[in-house]
Design a protein around this motif. Structure first.
Motif, PDB file in Angstrom:
ATOM      1  N   TYR A   1       7.066   0.484 -10.726  1.00  0.00           N
ATOM      2  CA  TYR A   1       7.498   1.623  -9.933  1.00  0.00           C
ATOM      3  C   TYR A   1       8.857   2.091 -10.421  1.00  0.00           C
ATOM      4  O   TYR A   1       9.710   1.281 -10.776  1.00  0.00           O
ATOM      5  CB  TYR A   1       7.577   1.238  -8.456  1.00  0.00           C
ATOM      6  CG  TYR A   1       6.255   0.781  -7.875  1.00  0.00           C
ATOM      7  CD1 TYR A   1       5.144   1.600  -7.903  1.00  0.00           C
ATOM      8  CD2 TYR A   1       6.129  -0.472  -7.296  1.00  0.00           C
ATOM      9  CE1 TYR A   1       3.930   1.189  -7.368  1.00  0.00           C
ATOM     10  CE2 TYR A   1       4.922  -0.886  -6.752  1.00  0.00           C
ATOM     11  CZ  TYR A   1       3.829  -0.048  -6.794  1.00  0.00           C
ATOM     12  OH  TYR A   1       2.637  -0.451  -6.264  1.00  0.00           O
TER      13      TYR A   1
ATOM     14  N   PHE B   1       2.204   1.694  -3.524  1.00  0.00           N
ATOM     15  CA  PHE B   1       1.144   2.152  -4.413  1.00  0.00           C
ATOM     16  C   PHE B   1       0.777   3.611  -4.124  1.00  0.00           C
ATOM     17  O   PHE B   1       0.516   4.385  -5.038  1.00  0.00           O
ATOM     18  CB  PHE B   1      -0.088   1.248  -4.286  1.00  0.00           C
ATOM     19  CG  PHE B   1      -1.164   1.590  -5.272  1.00  0.00           C
ATOM     20  CD1 PHE B   1      -0.970   1.392  -6.629  1.00  0.00           C
ATOM     21  CD2 PHE B   1      -2.364   2.112  -4.840  1.00  0.00           C
ATOM     22  CE1 PHE B   1      -1.962   1.714  -7.548  1.00  0.00           C
ATOM     23  CE2 PHE B   1      -3.364   2.442  -5.754  1.00  0.00           C
ATOM     24  CZ  PHE B   1      -3.158   2.241  -7.112  1.00  0.00           C
ATOM     25  N   HIS B   2       0.790   3.976  -2.853  1.00  0.00           N
ATOM     26  CA  HIS B   2       0.511   5.361  -2.467  1.00  0.00           C
ATOM     27  C   HIS B   2       1.567   6.303  -3.063  1.00  0.00           C
ATOM     28  O   HIS B   2       1.218   7.364  -3.605  1.00  0.00           O
ATOM     29  CB  HIS B   2       0.487   5.462  -0.936  1.00  0.00           C
ATOM     30  CG  HIS B   2      -0.160   6.691  -0.412  1.00  0.00           C
ATOM     31  ND1 HIS B   2      -1.519   6.928  -0.507  1.00  0.00           N
ATOM     32  CD2 HIS B   2       0.362   7.778   0.215  1.00  0.00           C
ATOM     33  CE1 HIS B   2      -1.802   8.093   0.035  1.00  0.00           C
ATOM     34  NE2 HIS B   2      -0.685   8.633   0.477  1.00  0.00           N
TER      35      HIS B   2
ATOM     36  N   PHE C   1       3.292   5.721  -5.726  1.00  0.00           N
ATOM     37  CA  PHE C   1       3.026   5.680  -7.158  1.00  0.00           C
ATOM     38  C   PHE C   1       1.924   6.675  -7.526  1.00  0.00           C
ATOM     39  O   PHE C   1       2.057   7.450  -8.472  1.00  0.00           O
ATOM     40  CB  PHE C   1       2.652   4.246  -7.550  1.00  0.00           C
ATOM     41  CG  PHE C   1       2.179   4.076  -8.952  1.00  0.00           C
ATOM     42  CD1 PHE C   1       3.077   4.069 -10.011  1.00  0.00           C
ATOM     43  CD2 PHE C   1       0.831   3.893  -9.229  1.00  0.00           C
ATOM     44  CE1 PHE C   1       2.637   3.891 -11.313  1.00  0.00           C
ATOM     45  CE2 PHE C   1       0.382   3.713 -10.517  1.00  0.00           C
ATOM     46  CZ  PHE C   1       1.292   3.711 -11.569  1.00  0.00           C
ATOM     47  N   LYS C   2       0.818   6.640  -6.773  1.00  0.00           N
ATOM     48  CA  LYS C   2      -0.299   7.544  -7.060  1.00  0.00           C
ATOM     49  C   LYS C   2       0.070   9.004  -6.833  1.00  0.00           C
ATOM     50  O   LYS C   2      -0.420   9.886  -7.541  1.00  0.00           O
ATOM     51  CB  LYS C   2      -1.507   7.160  -6.204  1.00  0.00           C
ATOM     52  CG  LYS C   2      -2.173   5.877  -6.683  1.00  0.00           C
ATOM     53  CD  LYS C   2      -3.343   5.497  -5.826  1.00  0.00           C
ATOM     54  CE  LYS C   2      -4.463   6.477  -6.041  1.00  0.00           C
ATOM     55  NZ  LYS C   2      -5.690   6.131  -5.340  1.00  0.00           N
ATOM     56  N   LEU C   3       0.923   9.265  -5.835  1.00  0.00           N
ATOM     57  CA  LEU C   3       1.365  10.633  -5.560  1.00  0.00           C
ATOM     58  C   LEU C   3       2.490  11.086  -6.490  1.00  0.00           C
ATOM     59  O   LEU C   3       2.887  12.250  -6.465  1.00  0.00           O
ATOM     60  CB  LEU C   3       1.859  10.756  -4.111  1.00  0.00           C
ATOM     61  CG  LEU C   3       0.819  10.589  -3.019  1.00  0.00           C
ATOM     62  CD1 LEU C   3       1.502  10.563  -1.651  1.00  0.00           C
ATOM     63  CD2 LEU C   3      -0.214  11.707  -3.084  1.00  0.00           C
ATOM     64  N   ASN C   4       2.995  10.133  -7.280  1.00  0.00           N
ATOM     65  CA  ASN C   4       4.133  10.389  -8.157  1.00  0.00           C
ATOM     66  C   ASN C   4       5.335  10.883  -7.341  1.00  0.00           C
ATOM     67  O   ASN C   4       5.967  11.876  -7.676  1.00  0.00           O
ATOM     68  CB  ASN C   4       3.774  11.379  -9.268  1.00  0.00           C
ATOM     69  CG  ASN C   4       4.782  11.353 -10.399  1.00  0.00           C
ATOM     70  OD1 ASN C   4       5.460  10.349 -10.608  1.00  0.00           O
ATOM     71  ND2 ASN C   4       4.893  12.464 -11.109  1.00  0.00           N
TER      72      ASN C   4
ATOM     73  N   GLN D   1      -2.407  -7.176  -9.023  1.00  0.00           N
ATOM     74  CA  GLN D   1      -2.359  -5.916  -9.742  1.00  0.00           C
ATOM     75  C   GLN D   1      -0.881  -5.566  -9.802  1.00  0.00           C
ATOM     76  O   GLN D   1      -0.238  -5.429  -8.774  1.00  0.00           O
ATOM     77  CB  GLN D   1      -3.095  -4.821  -8.984  1.00  0.00           C
ATOM     78  CG  GLN D   1      -4.573  -5.015  -8.914  1.00  0.00           C
ATOM     79  CD  GLN D   1      -5.230  -3.907  -8.105  1.00  0.00           C
ATOM     80  OE1 GLN D   1      -4.571  -3.026  -7.589  1.00  0.00           O
ATOM     81  NE2 GLN D   1      -6.528  -3.974  -8.000  1.00  0.00           N
TER      82      GLN D   1
ATOM     83  N   HIS E   1       2.188  -3.092 -10.859  1.00  0.00           N
ATOM     84  CA  HIS E   1       2.545  -1.722 -11.174  1.00  0.00           C
ATOM     85  C   HIS E   1       4.047  -1.652 -11.362  1.00  0.00           C
ATOM     86  O   HIS E   1       4.799  -2.341 -10.680  1.00  0.00           O
ATOM     87  CB  HIS E   1       2.129  -0.772 -10.044  1.00  0.00           C
ATOM     88  CG  HIS E   1       0.663  -0.745  -9.818  1.00  0.00           C
ATOM     89  ND1 HIS E   1      -0.209  -0.051 -10.611  1.00  0.00           N
ATOM     90  CD2 HIS E   1      -0.106  -1.373  -8.896  1.00  0.00           C
ATOM     91  CE1 HIS E   1      -1.435  -0.230 -10.185  1.00  0.00           C
ATOM     92  NE2 HIS E   1      -1.406  -1.034  -9.144  1.00  0.00           N
TER      93      HIS E   1
ATOM     94  N   HIS F   1       0.825  -1.199   0.000  1.00  0.00           N
ATOM     95  CA  HIS F   1       0.000   0.000   0.000  1.00  0.00           C
ATOM     96  C   HIS F   1       0.864   1.255   0.000  1.00  0.00           C
ATOM     97  O   HIS F   1       0.541   2.242  -0.677  1.00  0.00           O
ATOM     98  CB  HIS F   1      -0.955  -0.010   1.198  1.00  0.00           C
ATOM     99  CG  HIS F   1      -2.051   0.989   1.076  1.00  0.00           C
ATOM    100  ND1 HIS F   1      -2.025   2.185   1.723  1.00  0.00           N
ATOM    101  CD2 HIS F   1      -3.196   0.976   0.350  1.00  0.00           C
ATOM    102  CE1 HIS F   1      -3.121   2.875   1.421  1.00  0.00           C
ATOM    103  NE2 HIS F   1      -3.838   2.168   0.581  1.00  0.00           N
TER     104      HIS F   1
END
Length: 173
Positions: free
Chosen positions: A133, A39-40, A42-45, A129, A131, A36
């Motif tokens: 990174y 992924f967090h 990743f979402k925040l770039n 899933q 991703h 998590h």
């Protein structure tokens, strides 16, 4: 005509529905928290150097998102309170309301049992899933200890589920 509902739902989502087969799969809390976090980022770039794991854990605690598994099973997911021992006990009670429960490491077996139970055709499914990174994050021992400290209830829930699975396996033998 079977209907399927899936997602990250509270344990009591189906309390007003009849004839519902309830199943769930639980991930090891250490793996879940680390995943998590990545992924967090990743979402925040962002990269770990821009948003530290320690700050992430602090934010999760401040936003009442620590022990998410316990929060789901105790009905406390959207409640902005610190979890208590009674919440963990409620979660223990509520995991027993599921018809099928397993751990993420048994994903293939879990899906196979569901397909067999409902006579569904063997299908291809996405196990993970994935991703890509653009950073690497390998937790230190102190970061792992931080997870164990702040996600204590989730580890206890996970271990309780492991006990249930071992007991079921012994009964099958």
């Amino acid at each position: 005509n079977p209907k399927f509902i899936s997602g990250h739902l509270d344990y009591n989502f189906t309390k007003n529905l009849k004839n519902v087969f309830k199943c769930t799969i639980i991930r090891n809390p250490l793996d879940r928290v680390l995943s998590h976090y990545k992924f967090h980022l990743f979402k925040l770039n962002k990269k770990p150097t821009e948003y530290s794991f320690i700050n992430y854990i602090k934010d999760e605690i401040n936003n009442y998102r620590e022990n998410l598994v316990t929060r789901h099973f105790s009905g406390m997911l959207k409640v902005k309170n610190k979890l208590k021992e009674i919440d963990k006990r409620n979660a223990f009670t509520n995991i027993k309301t599921f018809d099928q429960i397993d751990i993420f490491e048994n994903w293939d077996y879990f899906v196979s049992r569901l397909l067999s139970k409902y006579g569904l055709p063997s299908i291809l499914y996405s196990r993970y899933q994935k991703h890509s990174y653009d950073f690497i994050f390998n937790p230190t021992q102190s970061e792992i200890d931080l997870i164990r400290k702040h996600y204590k209830y989730d580890f206890e829930i996970y271990n309780e589920i492991l006990k249930i699975l071992i007991k079921k396996e012994k009964n099958l033998e």
